[in-house]
Design a protein around this motif. Structure first.
Motif, short mmCIF file in Angstrom:
data_model
loop_
_atom_site.label_atom_id
_atom_site.label_comp_id
_atom_site.label_asym_id
_atom_site.label_seq_id
_atom_site.Cartn_x
_atom_site.Cartn_y
_atom_site.Cartn_z
N TYR A 1 81.99 12.87 29.96
CA TYR A 1 81.59 13.97 28.10
C TYR A 1 80.10 14.88 28.59
CZ TYR A 1 83.55 9.66 27.08
OH TYR A 1 84.79 8.22 27.27
N THR A 2 80.31 16.07 28.08
CA THR A 2 79.19 16.60 27.91
C THR A 2 77.55 16.48 27.11
OG1 THR A 2 79.67 18.39 26.34
CG2 THR A 2 80.41 18.72 28.71
N TYR A 3 76.63 16.75 26.70
CA TYR A 3 75.53 16.40 26.94
C TYR A 3 74.59 17.59 26.57
CZ TYR A 3 71.19 14.24 25.29
OH TYR A 3 70.38 13.83 24.20
N GLY A 4 75.10 17.80 24.94
CA GLY A 4 73.49 19.36 24.92
C GLY A 4 73.94 20.59 25.67
N GLY A 5 76.03 20.63 25.61
CA GLY A 5 76.27 21.52 25.46
C GLY A 5 76.39 21.69 27.36
N THR A 6 75.54 20.78 27.91
CA THR A 6 76.21 20.78 29.39
C THR A 6 77.20 20.20 30.21
OG1 THR A 6 73.97 21.62 29.61
CG2 THR A 6 74.39 20.72 31.25
N LYS A 7 77.69 21.27 31.16
CA LYS A 7 78.73 20.02 32.04
C LYS A 7 78.16 19.29 32.65
CE LYS A 7 83.19 20.36 35.04
NZ LYS A 7 83.87 21.14 35.60
N PRO A 8 78.26 17.85 32.87
CA PRO A 8 77.38 17.42 34.04
C PRO A 8 77.99 17.94 35.41
CG PRO A 8 78.87 15.57 32.99
CD PRO A 8 78.87 16.78 32.47
N ASN A 9 77.69 18.01 36.63
CA ASN A 9 77.61 17.66 37.91
C ASN A 9 78.06 16.15 38.78
OD1 ASN A 9 77.98 20.76 38.18
ND2 ASN A 9 75.92 20.63 38.68
N ALA A 10 78.29 16.54 39.67
CA ALA A 10 78.29 15.10 40.03
C ALA A 10 76.88 14.26 40.74
CB ALA A 10 78.57 14.79 42.54
N GLY A 11 76.63 13.79 40.53
CA GLY A 11 75.16 13.03 40.21
C GLY A 11 73.92 13.03 39.72
N ASP A 12 75.01 13.55 38.62
CA ASP A 12 74.19 13.63 37.23
C ASP A 12 74.35 12.46 36.22
OD1 ASP A 12 73.10 15.68 37.88
OD2 ASP A 12 74.43 17.12 36.37
N ILE A 13 74.17 11.76 34.79
CA ILE A 13 74.23 10.45 34.71
C ILE A 13 74.77 10.52 33.68
CG2 ILE A 13 72.81 8.68 32.67
CD1 ILE A 13 70.56 10.09 34.23
N LYS A 14 75.74 9.60 33.81
CA LYS A 14 77.42 9.01 32.90
C LYS A 14 76.68 8.06 31.99
CE LYS A 14 80.40 7.43 35.16
NZ LYS A 14 80.92 6.37 36.21
N TYR A 15 76.34 9.55 31.09
CA TYR A 15 76.36 8.48 29.24
C TYR A 15 77.38 7.74 28.93
CZ TYR A 15 71.62 11.08 29.60
OH TYR A 15 70.40 11.98 30.17
N LEU A 16 77.47 7.30 28.13
CA LEU A 16 78.10 6.48 27.40
C LEU A 16 78.21 6.57 26.16
CD1 LEU A 16 78.24 3.17 29.34
CD2 LEU A 16 79.47 5.02 29.53
N PRO A 17 79.69 6.93 25.35
CA PRO A 17 80.38 7.94 24.36
C PRO A 17 80.21 6.20 23.12
CG PRO A 17 81.41 7.79 24.82
CD PRO A 17 80.56 7.53 26.21
N ALA A 18 79.09 5.93 22.01
CA ALA A 18 78.92 4.63 21.26
C ALA A 18 80.28 5.18 19.79
CB ALA A 18 77.86 4.44 20.42
N ARG A 19 80.28 6.30 19.60
CA ARG A 19 81.42 6.40 18.48
C ARG A 19 82.52 6.28 18.83
NH1 ARG A 19 80.60 11.99 17.84
NH2 ARG A 19 79.96 12.04 20.13
#
Length: 958
Positions: A754-772
């Protein structure tokens, strides 16, 4: 009295039989201090816990509140470094402050006065935890009452006691920085991860590592440079008591000196307490007391700022070999960084003088006109004076080490003196009458009373700049007009009038009943809503006294069941004039070409404000087995708070600044929980021991918010909320994004992100979970995906104690802990290179790297500060910035030895005791990630460090 009986067979040959009598641990006649009086412990129906002075004396802590931490089930004390300890009875009951009421010898005082008491002057501390025991104090008792009685004199020759200790304060947890070569390697890694070139060469990293060029490539550990490993602490008190059958006295003089590990800082405290009682006639007793506490906190010179130590790179030279302040960082001149050298603060002409004085002066009488009737009058004058004064001096320019003729930073001519003087006067008058009688199997007592108090606060502030020299100490030396010339003031007052009463009734000392009632009228409310009424009732059944329990006498000494109900009130979370419209400076407007100052409504009035009300139910069971060898208490309670007082946020369109949100009665909160206390005492030959513990569990829940909308708090300067108050959740809940570790390269390659703030994560970035619902891979995580991710309020608190004694030797061990709490850190406390150069800590060495592609790494991949992935990973409202605040702490361990009486009596001593004690020496922590923080810290950015202490002390009596 107070000693357990013993029996021994008479020897056939006669002779002497030696008895050593132990304290009677059953304590049937033990008296407990309650509101406006005392009661026998066995007849007590409310939830009251008492602490004896022996349990807190000899501690190296400078605050009485800290000394009781963990001793009382249901009372949570958080001793955050650099702050006054916070006390909470049975959970947080409202959306603002829920502090207890402090009463010393019948006089209401503030938390600072209580915390500054000399422990040797204390006779008893009682904690009134339920409505039945606390409702006699009505409107101030909603969140518990702490009652303190100080020692009184006794008839007989003058007795003198000296208590003293001297020790060393050491830092319990200090930020553990990486070394400068590790700093350089991490900066290179961050740059490469951001698609840039490495900043440092391998040769430069080698110079950092081997220290061969200290004037160019430094390894400045600011924490170690700025702090002393040990700082002096010493406490001394002398008390005198004695008198005749007609007049007796008790007096104590105390002194405390406590230095800080951050140099130039020290506390000094002076205590004087005098109690005098006189039996003027057979029917009149007079008493008077004076308590004076003077705290003096001083800073002689500047002191470094802990936050600055995190921000200033360790690659900056502290001082060059020629004695000049460091101007070089990694071989290059850097005036921008050099001016923030934390160690420069020690050579500034800054100073601080803060003096606080508390005085409580009381006089009273007891009249006994007829048998069993006692009429009591009391008047007290409580004063508080604070004088704060500080000066910030000029700062010298910093020349370049690489080019001494060049100035890398030009210094500053800014200087300023600030003054803050505050005072309050608190007068209290009360009168009460108590009548009691016993007839056959009935025992009855009634107490009625009234009280009046008035309080006035005044504050004056002044600030001046533009002093011609740093050697001036008087305000008049600064500017007399313009922007460098500022003044301010504040004042308010309130009054309260009350009626109160209590009825106690018992049958055969077996069936117990108590009822309390208090009515309070406060000037803080409109006349139509001024009165609050706070009743309570309680029942007790001493089951062990029943005839059908006769066969249990050999092993069951006491078994009592208690039930209580009551209502309490609170007023502390509103202002003094909130039922009026509050006005302030509205700026200047032109009138006929001349500017005129205007007034503007700042805070709207609410004439319908009323009391915050707490309703509490309590059930308790007290038990005592085997003549006091095993005793304990079990409590269950529910506590509901209604009409919570709070300055409620209003829409910005209304045009009211958040600092002036109107006060309202809104919301409901429920606390429920259990408390358990168990103690075992025994003696085997010359050995005696005691072991015990207490445990508390509390569940907190917001039942209702008047608007139905969540209250989101503490957005700070980063625009992202940290806390939320939501129906069905606990107060103190953290609000943010939940995560599931870090992304793997395979997940990124498969599009499982999932993206956050318009940023596509890289390996090693935090895996945020959707609640919706309905959020698919590739979609954006938003603030609508925030959930409750933890709480800063512990669910479980507990304490354990152990005492072992043998032939004059005594070992006391006490520990305390909490479970079910988290702490949140922000900005450069948790993130490396937050501003670009901030210092990483050993914690960050556990980050994700391509060589360590652990999806559960304790810190994500690091980037340059300006990288969008940095913004992504530093979402301030994520559980990756939460840390486990569970801990168990060895609060105190003391080894003591008392000299035998036959060795000291000829020298005139009745007691000589030496002891070695340690405070906060060991902490077992729940957090396994960031190991360099005190688990009791408030979070955010740590600005004060905790202490552990080792001290040697002596007690002398003669």
């Amino acid at each position: 009295m107070g000693l357990a009986s013993q029996s021994k067979p008479i020897p056939n040959a006669g002779g002497v039989i030696n008895f050593i009598l132990d304290a009677d641990l059953q304590t049937i006649d033990e008296v407990v201090v309650v509101g406006y009086g005392t009661q026998k412990k066995v007849n007590l129906t409310g939830a009251v816990t008492s602490i004896k002075p022996a349990e807190i004396q000899g501690r190296t802590t400078t605050n009485v509140v800290s000394a009781i931490q963990g001793l009382v089930p249901g009372v949570t004390i958080i001793n955050r470094p650099g702050e006054e300890p916070s006390v909470n009875f049975r959970g947080r009951g409202n959306l603002g402050k829920s502090e207890p009421l402090y009463v010393i010898d019948g006089i209401i005082v503030d938390a600072s006065s209580f915390g500054s008491l000399d422990p040797s002057s204390i006779d008893n501390i009682s904690f009134l935890k339920d409505a039945a025991s606390a409702s006699i104090y009505g409107s101030r008792a909603a969140y518990g009452v702490v009652l303190v009685t100080t020692r009184q004199g006794t008839a007989g020759k003058v007795q003198v006691n000296y208590n003293g200790l001297i020790g060393a304060n050491m830092i319990s947890y200090m930020s553990d920085f990486v070394d400068s070569w590790q700093y350089a390697e991490l900066r290179n890694e961050a740059a490469i991860n951001s698609g840039k070139k490495a900043i440092y060469t391998e040769e430069e990293i080698g110079w950092f590592r081997d220290g061969s060029k200290p004037d160019l490539y430094a390894n400045s550990n600011w924490m170690e440079l700025a702090h002393d490993k040990a700082a002096l602490t010493t406490q001394h008190s002398v008390n005198f008591s004695g008198g005749t059958d007609k007049v007796n006295f008790f007096a104590v003089i105390g002194y405390l000196h406590n230095e800080k590990n951050l140099r130039n800082r020290a506390d000094n405290r002076y205590n004087i307490n005098i109690n005098v009682n006189a039996a003027a006639t057979d029917w009149l007793t007079l008493r008077a007391s004076a308590k004076f506490i003077h705290n003096n906190y001083g800073v002689n010179g500047g002191t470094p700022d802990l936050g600055q130590m995190l921000v200033t790179p360790m690659t900056l030279v502290n001082k060059h070999s020629n004695g000049m302040w460091g101007s070089v960082m990694a071989g290059q001149s850097s005036g921008t960084i050099a001016k923030d050298n934390p160690m420069m603060a020690y050579e500034l002409n800054n100073w601080t003088r803060n003096m606080t004085s508390y005085g409580v002066y009381e006089g009273g009488f007891d009249i006994t006109p007829i048998k069993n009737l006692v009429i009591t009058g009391q008047g007290a004058f409580n004063t508080h004076n604070y004088q704060g004064k500080n000066y910030t001096g000029t700062r010298e320019a910093i020349p370049s080490f690489l080019n001494p003729e060049e100035v890398v930073w030009g210094g500053t001519n800014t200087n300023r003196m600030n003054m803050d003087w505050r005072t309050y006067r608190w007068e209290t008058y009360n009168a009460r009458a108590r009548y009691s009688f016993d007839k056959n199997i009935h025992s009855f007592s009634v107490m009625v009373g009234t009280s009046y108090e008035k309080y006035k606060f005044e504050k004056l502030t002044a600030s001046r700049g533009g002093f011609p020299t740093d050697n001036m100490t008087d305000m008049s030396g600064g500017a007399s007009s313009g922007a460098e010339y500022k003044n301010g003031s504040e004042s308010y007052k309130y009054s309260m009038f009350s009626y109160f009463g209590r009825v106690n009734y018992s049958i055969m000392d077996r069936y117990l009943f108590e009822a309390n009632m208090r009515a309070d009228a406060s000037s803080r409310f409109h006349k139509d809503h001024r009165w609050g009424y706070f009743p309570s009732a309680s029942l007790g059944w001493r089951i062990s006294e029943e005839a059908f329990m006769e066969n249990t006498k050999s092993w069951l000494n006491s078994l009592k069941l208690r039930f209580t109900y009551g209502k309490l009130g609170n007023i502390n979370n509103v202002g003094y004039y909130d039922y009026f419209a509050n006005y302030g400076d509205g700026g200047y407007y032109p009138f006929d070409g001349t500017p005129g100052q205007s007034l503007a409504e700042m805070k709207p009035a609410n004439s319908k404000l009323g009391w915050e009300k707490v309703t509490m139910y309590n059930a308790g069971l007290d038990f005592d087995f085997f003549n006091g060898k095993l005793a304990g208490t079990v409590e269950y309670y529910t506590k509901k708070t209604n009409d919570i007082l709070l300055a409620y946020p209003v829409p910005s369109e209304v045009g009211i600044h958040p600092d002036y949100n109107p006060s309202q009665n809104l919301g409901k909160v429920k606390n429920s929980g259990v408390e358990f206390n168990l103690q075992h005492n025994n003696r085997i030959g010359d050995w005696s021991y005691s072991i015990g513990g207490n445990f508390s569990y509390n569940k907190n829940e917001v039942l209702d918010l008047s608007s139905g909308k969540d209250i989101i708090q503490d957005a700070g300067g980063h625009g992202v909320a940290k806390y939320i108050i939501r129906k069905g959740e606990a107060i103190g809940s953290f609000y943010g994004l939940r995560s599931d570790g870090l992304y793997t390269q395979q997940e990124i390659d498969n599009g499982q992100y999932y993206t956050y703030g318009g940023t596509k994560p890289n390996a090693g970035d935090i895996k945020y979970l959707p609640a919706r619902e309905g959020v698919n891979y590739g979609d954006e995580i938003t603030n609508d995906d925030r959930v409750i991710i933890g709480s800063n309020v512990p669910k479980y608190t507990y304490g354990v104690n152990l005492m072992v004694a043998w032939k004059g030797f005594e070992l006391n061990v006490y520990g305390q802990g909490v479970r079910g709490a988290q702490v949140a850190f922000e900005v450069y406390q948790v993130h490396p290179f937050f501003h670009g150069n901030d210092n990483p800590r050993k914690y960050h060495l556990g980050r994700w790297t391509e060589e360590n592609p652990n999806p559960k790494a304790i810190y994500p991949r690091i980037y340059e500060a300006s990288d969008s992935h940095t913004t992504y990973n530093r979402a301030f409202n994520s559980d990756y910035s939460l840390f486990n605040a569970n801990y168990f702490r060895l609060k105190t361990i003391t080894l003591a030895y008392s000299l035998p009486r036959n060795l000291i009596s000829n020298a005139g001593f009745s007691n000589v005791r030496f002891y070695l004690t340690g405070e906060n020496l060991l902490t077992a922590r729940g957090d396994k990630k960031m190991k360099d923080f005190d688990p009791e810290t408030a979070g955010g950015v740590v600005q004060t460090l905790g202490n552990k202490t080792v001290a040697f002390g002596v007690n002398l009596s003669f």
